[in-house]
Design an enzyme around this catalytic site. Structure first.
Site, PDB file in Angstrom:
ATOM      1  N   ALA A   1       0.858  -1.183   0.000  1.00  0.00           N
ATOM      2  CA  ALA A   1       0.000   0.000   0.000  1.00  0.00           C
ATOM      3  C   ALA A   1       0.897   1.235   0.000  1.00  0.00           C
ATOM      4  O   ALA A   1       1.676   1.438   0.935  1.00  0.00           O
ATOM      5  CB  ALA A   1      -0.914  -0.003   1.223  1.00  0.00           C
ATOM      6  N   TYR A   2       0.806   2.056  -1.049  1.00  0.00           N
ATOM      7  CA  TYR A   2       1.657   3.232  -1.214  1.00  0.00           C
ATOM      8  C   TYR A   2       0.916   4.498  -0.798  1.00  0.00           C
ATOM      9  O   TYR A   2      -0.290   4.633  -1.047  1.00  0.00           O
ATOM     10  CB  TYR A   2       2.110   3.360  -2.675  1.00  0.00           C
ATOM     11  N   TYR A   3       1.690   5.413  -0.202  1.00  0.00           N
ATOM     12  CA  TYR A   3       1.138   6.668   0.296  1.00  0.00           C
ATOM     13  C   TYR A   3       1.927   7.839  -0.248  1.00  0.00           C
ATOM     14  O   TYR A   3       3.129   7.739  -0.471  1.00  0.00           O
ATOM     15  CB  TYR A   3       1.179   6.689   1.835  1.00  0.00           C
TER      16      TYR A   3
ATOM     17  N   VAL B   1      -2.309   6.012  -2.371  1.00  0.00           N
ATOM     18  CA  VAL B   1      -2.217   6.153  -3.819  1.00  0.00           C
ATOM     19  C   VAL B   1      -2.768   4.922  -4.519  1.00  0.00           C
ATOM     20  O   VAL B   1      -3.620   5.020  -5.399  1.00  0.00           O
ATOM     21  CB  VAL B   1      -0.751   6.401  -4.254  1.00  0.00           C
TER      22      VAL B   1
END
Length: 182
Positions: A36-38, A104
């Site tokens: 999970a990208y931020y 994102v």
């Protein structure tokens, strides 16, 4: 610590698996990963070429920061990865979004890692099936610093050659996934 890697699209992972066996690659158990990208609330990681993710491997979670890619043939960047106590991915995701970080996308993959020693250097080769992106092989080693970087790059390039891989892909799985969604 510098992560030095090359990633290659492949049509047939079985061929690479066979070549890895001839090089003495030792397979580990396959894992399901969700990354999970931020994005930072006040700077765009797509512009600064940084990454912040929460990775979940089956039942363990890690938070990872990746610095900007350096120039050169390999994808080389500073990486800091820390385990999340108790694997509390959801709690950390809530903290990040509460601080203004925006989720994102999540990259999901089936990954089979192989440990390999090549010319006395430890490397990891992973066979990746990435949802929405395709099938890839990553070759990675760690450089202890700038003085070790050329040897690390040479190792990764030599392993790629031994495996018959060419035409590396410099984009991250996240970049490729976002490009398919655009």
């Amino acid at each position: 610590m510098l992560e030095v890697e090359l990633k290659f699209p492949v049509d047939d992972l079985a061929v690479v698996r066979e070549r890895l066996a001839t090089l003495g690659g030792a397979p580990a158990a396959a894992v399901e990963q969700a990354d999970a990208y931020y994005n930072h609330p006040s700077r765009d990681f797509a512009q600064t070429d940084e990454a912040l993710r929460i990775r979940t491997n089956d039942d363990a979670s890690f938070v990872t920061y990746k610095g900007p890619k350096r120039g050169g043939v390999t994808k080389t960047r500073r990486e800091i990865e820390l385990p999340l106590a108790g694997g509390d991915r959801d709690g950390w995701a809530e903290i990040l979004t509460s601080l203004g970080f925006a989720h994102v996308a999540t990259v999901k993959k089936h990954r089979t890692p192989f440990a390999l020693t090549y010319d006395g250097r430890s490397a990891e080769v992973t066979l990746d099936e990435v949802d929405g992106v395709g099938t890839y092989v990553e070759i990675e080693t760690i450089a202890s610093g700038d003085d070790d970087l050329k040897a690390a790059e040479a190792c990764v390039a030599a392993v790629a050659w031994e495996l018959g891989l060419s035409a590396p892909e410099r984009r991250s799985y996240l970049e490729m996934l976002l490009a398919t969604e655009a």
